[in-house]
Design an enzyme around this catalytic site. Sequence first.
Site, PDB file in Angstrom:
ATOM      1  N   GLY A  53      22.449   2.317 -27.210  1.00 32.62           N
ATOM      2  CA  GLY A  53      23.497   2.857 -28.074  1.00 32.62           C
ATOM      3  C   GLY A  53      23.653   4.331 -27.785  1.00 32.62           C
ATOM      4  NE  ARG A  54      18.722   6.868 -26.756  1.00 27.01           N
ATOM      5  CZ  ARG A  54      17.633   7.502 -26.396  1.00 27.01           C
ATOM      6  NH1 ARG A  54      17.699   8.695 -25.879  1.00 27.01           N
ATOM      7  NH2 ARG A  54      16.464   6.939 -26.539  1.00 27.01           N
ATOM      8  CG  HIS A  55      27.798   4.770 -27.999  1.00 30.61           C
ATOM      9  ND1 HIS A  55      26.839   3.945 -27.464  1.00 30.61           N
ATOM     10  CD2 HIS A  55      28.725   3.966 -28.562  1.00 30.61           C
ATOM     11  CE1 HIS A  55      27.175   2.690 -27.693  1.00 30.61           C
ATOM     12  NE2 HIS A  55      28.328   2.673 -28.356  1.00 30.61           N
ATOM     13  CB  ALA A  56      30.012   7.763 -32.617  1.00 34.07           C
ATOM     14  CG  HIS A 102      25.999   2.640 -33.076  1.00 29.70           C
ATOM     15  ND1 HIS A 102      27.220   3.274 -32.966  1.00 29.70           N
ATOM     16  CD2 HIS A 102      26.024   1.658 -32.149  1.00 29.70           C
ATOM     17  CE1 HIS A 102      27.936   2.693 -32.030  1.00 29.70           C
ATOM     18  NE2 HIS A 102      27.228   1.709 -31.503  1.00 29.70           N
TER      19      HIS A 102
END
Length: 142
Positions: A53-56, A102
């Site tokens: 993830g590590r993004h929006a 997230h």
Amino acid sequence: MPDFPDPYLIALPKLGAPDIGYISVADGQGAEVPFAVQRVFWTYYTPESIVRGRHAHHRTEQVLVAVAGRITVVTETAAGALHTFRLEDPRMGLYVPPFTWHTMQYSHSAVQLVLASQPYDEADYIRDYDQFRALGPGRPAG
């Protein structure tokens, strides 16, 4: 920036019985999924030590389902609210609205199904955490 709800759990229907097995259904733009599904993808065989993830997203809404195994999802809204969810029941989905950072960590046997409101578009991703934080109302950048 539009006002979006915090992430929340969605109970999907569970049809069947122990002697024959079960099926769960998520109708796009139905009672369970709050958007028309435009893309479906899944992840699997993710090593337990990896955080994904590590993004929006700017526009994309998602529902995450652990169809097998366990997935720990940590979300952060643009306003700074932190939530941790443990997905391990295939009839539970996690709604992730736009502008929600997230991350996911998986058990080795986990299979994650994702229902998304938009087709893939790299420009929709916010991959830099400092940039994400700068988008929040009243939040200092960095």
